[in-house]
Scaffold this motif. Structure first.
Motif, PDB file in Angstrom:
ATOM      1  N   UNK A   1      57.262  40.883  41.095  1.00  0.00           N
ATOM      2  CA  UNK A   1      56.283  39.821  41.321  1.00  0.00           C
ATOM      3  C   UNK A   1      54.923  40.445  41.633  1.00  0.00           C
ATOM      4  N   UNK A   2      53.933  40.157  40.786  1.00  0.00           N
ATOM      5  CA  UNK A   2      52.580  40.639  41.002  1.00  0.00           C
ATOM      6  C   UNK A   2      51.632  39.494  41.312  1.00  0.00           C
ATOM      7  N   UNK A   3      50.563  39.809  41.991  1.00  0.00           N
ATOM      8  CA  UNK A   3      49.559  38.800  42.351  1.00  0.00           C
ATOM      9  C   UNK A   3      48.209  39.245  41.814  1.00  0.00           C
ATOM     10  N   UNK A   4      47.585  38.408  40.987  1.00  0.00           N
ATOM     11  CA  UNK A   4      46.279  38.702  40.418  1.00  0.00           C
ATOM     12  C   UNK A   4      45.195  38.233  41.386  1.00  0.00           C
ATOM     13  N   UNK A   5      44.299  39.142  41.747  1.00  0.00           N
ATOM     14  CA  UNK A   5      43.244  38.826  42.705  1.00  0.00           C
ATOM     15  C   UNK A   5      41.896  39.247  42.142  1.00  0.00           C
ATOM     16  N   UNK A   6      40.905  38.366  42.189  1.00  0.00           N
ATOM     17  CA  UNK A   6      39.566  38.713  41.746  1.00  0.00           C
ATOM     18  C   UNK A   6      38.871  39.525  42.842  1.00  0.00           C
ATOM     19  N   UNK A   7      38.393  40.718  42.461  1.00  0.00           N
ATOM     20  CA  UNK A   7      37.735  41.588  43.425  1.00  0.00           C
ATOM     21  C   UNK A   7      36.546  40.925  44.094  1.00  0.00           C
ATOM     22  N   UNK A   8      35.742  40.199  43.309  1.00  0.00           N
ATOM     23  CA  UNK A   8      34.561  39.540  43.868  1.00  0.00           C
ATOM     24  C   UNK A   8      34.958  38.475  44.887  1.00  0.00           C
ATOM     25  N   UNK A   9      36.037  37.750  44.608  1.00  0.00           N
ATOM     26  CA  UNK A   9      36.490  36.720  45.552  1.00  0.00           C
ATOM     27  C   UNK A   9      36.977  37.368  46.852  1.00  0.00           C
ATOM     28  N   UNK A  10      37.688  38.490  46.735  1.00  0.00           N
ATOM     29  CA  UNK A  10      38.148  39.178  47.937  1.00  0.00           C
ATOM     30  C   UNK A  10      36.973  39.572  48.830  1.00  0.00           C
ATOM     31  N   UNK A  11      35.931  40.113  48.201  1.00  0.00           N
ATOM     32  CA  UNK A  11      34.747  40.507  48.965  1.00  0.00           C
ATOM     33  C   UNK A  11      34.110  39.295  49.645  1.00  0.00           C
ATOM     34  N   UNK A  12      33.910  38.229  48.882  1.00  0.00           N
ATOM     35  CA  UNK A  12      33.273  37.029  49.441  1.00  0.00           C
ATOM     36  C   UNK A  12      34.122  36.413  50.548  1.00  0.00           C
ATOM     37  N   UNK A  13      35.426  36.368  50.331  1.00  0.00           N
ATOM     38  CA  UNK A  13      36.313  35.728  51.294  1.00  0.00           C
ATOM     39  C   UNK A  13      36.362  36.462  52.626  1.00  0.00           C
TER      40      UNK A  13
ATOM     41  N   UNK B   1      38.385  43.167  37.938  1.00  0.00           N
ATOM     42  CA  UNK B   1      36.941  43.331  38.050  1.00  0.00           C
ATOM     43  C   UNK B   1      36.182  42.443  37.071  1.00  0.00           C
ATOM     44  N   UNK B   2      36.876  41.565  36.372  1.00  0.00           N
ATOM     45  CA  UNK B   2      36.190  40.608  35.509  1.00  0.00           C
ATOM     46  C   UNK B   2      35.376  39.663  36.394  1.00  0.00           C
ATOM     47  N   UNK B   3      34.176  39.307  35.917  1.00  0.00           N
ATOM     48  CA  UNK B   3      33.272  38.450  36.688  1.00  0.00           C
ATOM     49  C   UNK B   3      32.911  39.090  38.027  1.00  0.00           C
ATOM     50  N   UNK B   4      32.974  40.410  38.114  1.00  0.00           N
ATOM     51  CA  UNK B   4      32.638  41.114  39.351  1.00  0.00           C
ATOM     52  C   UNK B   4      31.152  40.964  39.646  1.00  0.00           C
TER      53      UNK B   4
ATOM     54  N   UNK C   1      24.450  49.753  33.643  1.00  0.00           N
ATOM     55  CA  UNK C   1      25.529  50.728  33.447  1.00  0.00           C
ATOM     56  C   UNK C   1      26.860  50.117  33.879  1.00  0.00           C
ATOM     57  N   UNK C   2      27.134  48.928  33.359  1.00  0.00           N
ATOM     58  CA  UNK C   2      28.400  48.254  33.653  1.00  0.00           C
ATOM     59  C   UNK C   2      28.256  47.221  34.743  1.00  0.00           C
ATOM     60  N   UNK C   3      29.099  46.213  34.716  1.00  0.00           N
ATOM     61  CA  UNK C   3      29.018  45.128  35.695  1.00  0.00           C
ATOM     62  C   UNK C   3      29.876  45.405  36.930  1.00  0.00           C
ATOM     63  N   UNK C   4      30.576  46.532  36.950  1.00  0.00           N
ATOM     64  CA  UNK C   4      31.334  46.953  38.124  1.00  0.00           C
ATOM     65  C   UNK C   4      30.791  48.306  38.554  1.00  0.00           C
TER      66      UNK C   4
ATOM     67  N   UNK D   1      37.498  46.098  32.573  1.00  0.00           N
ATOM     68  CA  UNK D   1      37.199  45.803  31.172  1.00  0.00           C
ATOM     69  C   UNK D   1      36.739  47.082  30.471  1.00  0.00           C
ATOM     70  N   UNK D   2      37.062  47.214  29.205  1.00  0.00           N
ATOM     71  CA  UNK D   2      36.640  48.392  28.434  1.00  0.00           C
ATOM     72  C   UNK D   2      35.714  47.981  27.293  1.00  0.00           C
ATOM     73  N   UNK D   3      34.978  46.909  27.506  1.00  0.00           N
ATOM     74  CA  UNK D   3      34.025  46.450  26.492  1.00  0.00           C
ATOM     75  C   UNK D   3      32.695  46.103  27.168  1.00  0.00           C
ATOM     76  N   UNK D   4      31.602  46.104  26.416  1.00  0.00           N
ATOM     77  CA  UNK D   4      30.305  45.732  27.007  1.00  0.00           C
ATOM     78  C   UNK D   4      30.258  44.251  27.380  1.00  0.00           C
ATOM     79  N   UNK D   5      29.228  43.879  28.118  1.00  0.00           N
ATOM     80  CA  UNK D   5      28.967  42.484  28.462  1.00  0.00           C
ATOM     81  C   UNK D   5      27.569  42.133  27.989  1.00  0.00           C
TER      82      UNK D   5
END
Length: 251
Positions: free
Chosen positions: A68-80, A105-108, A117-120, A153-157
């Motif tokens: 069982x894994x839990x997906x967590x958004x890094x940005x949300x963890x920081x804000x929370x 790190x999506x939407x980081x 130089x990257x969004x993360x 992510x391994x692609x540009x934004x």
């Protein structure tokens, strides 16, 4: 499901559906639970941690061999944890029922002039979301390093939301004229190494997101195809990747 009626009854009901699903899809060894975060505008869920713990324990009891894994958004963890809006999950209570965490790190951070130089990024002044800040927050949450995997992510934004992944990848970054990609945000070989090193220092590994949109034809003329993934892997293994002139100079 966690907020209406009996948490155990709701969980048992869902297990019946999962049994049907697993019977039709043999060989699944684990699940990653997603979208467990919620916005301040959403209705308050009383006993959120307690009810989620009940759900996880019913899931474990029903499928004892399932990871069982839990997906967590890094940005949300920081804000929370740095600017909490409400009571959320208590990982000290939940951790015994969770096998691993996928910290995405999506939407980081947005793609703009501050994140070319990257969004993360690892660190930065007057920036709320950085890897250094996340590392500090992870210690506060008591999420174990041995269970933590970072999803990069391994692609540009691009600031242009009309572009789809097929139109915005490392291959296109090197193939298109520079004026067509001047507003894109992309990592470099060095910053991919940096993220891989971070994954080793603060976690058990990493997940390469959108690797299928990587430069499989090596249009960027780097050391090898899928160079972003290999640069992450090199960083994780303490290796400095060879620079890639065409790719690095576009960023």
């Amino acid at each position: 499901m966690l907020g209406n009626g009996s948490a155990e009854a709701n969980a048992l009901k869902e297990m019946n559906s999962l049994k049907v699903f697993f019977k039709a899809h043999k060989g699944i060894a684990g699940l990653i639970l997603v979208d467990i975060t919620y916005e301040p505008s959403d209705p308050e869920i009383a006993k959120f941690t307690e009810n989620f713990k009940i759900y996880l324990d019913v899931l474990k009891k029903t499928f004892p061999n399932l990871a069982i894994g839990l997906d967590l958004f890094g940005a949300f963890l920081i804000d929370q944890y740095n600017d909490p809006k409400r009571v959320w999950l208590d990982f000290k209570v939940l951790d015994v029922s969770i096998d691993f965490y996928a910290v995405t790190m999506e939407s980081f951070s947005p793609c703009n002039a501050d994140f070319k130089t990257g969004t993360t990024i690892k660190s930065g002044k007057n920036i709320n979301h950085t890897l250094d800040i996340l590392a500090d927050v992870l210690q506060k949450t008591s999420i174990p390093k041995a269970k933590t995997y970072f999803k990069f992510e391994t692609n540009p934004k691009s600031p242009d939301d009309t572009l789809i992944l097929c139109d915005m990848n490392n291959e296109k970054l090197c193939e298109l004229p520079s004026n067509a990609t001047s507003d894109w945000c992309s990592d470099t070989i060095a910053t991919y190494n940096e993220k891989g090193k971070f994954s080793k220092e603060y976690g058990a590994g990493f997940i390469a997101r959108y690797i299928d949109f990587e430069d499989k034809n090596n249009t960027c003329k780097c050391e090898k195809s899928f160079f972003a993934f290999y640069a992450l892997l090199d960083g994780f293994n303490g290796i400095t990747s060879k620079p890639c002139e065409l790719f690095d100079n576009r960023n």
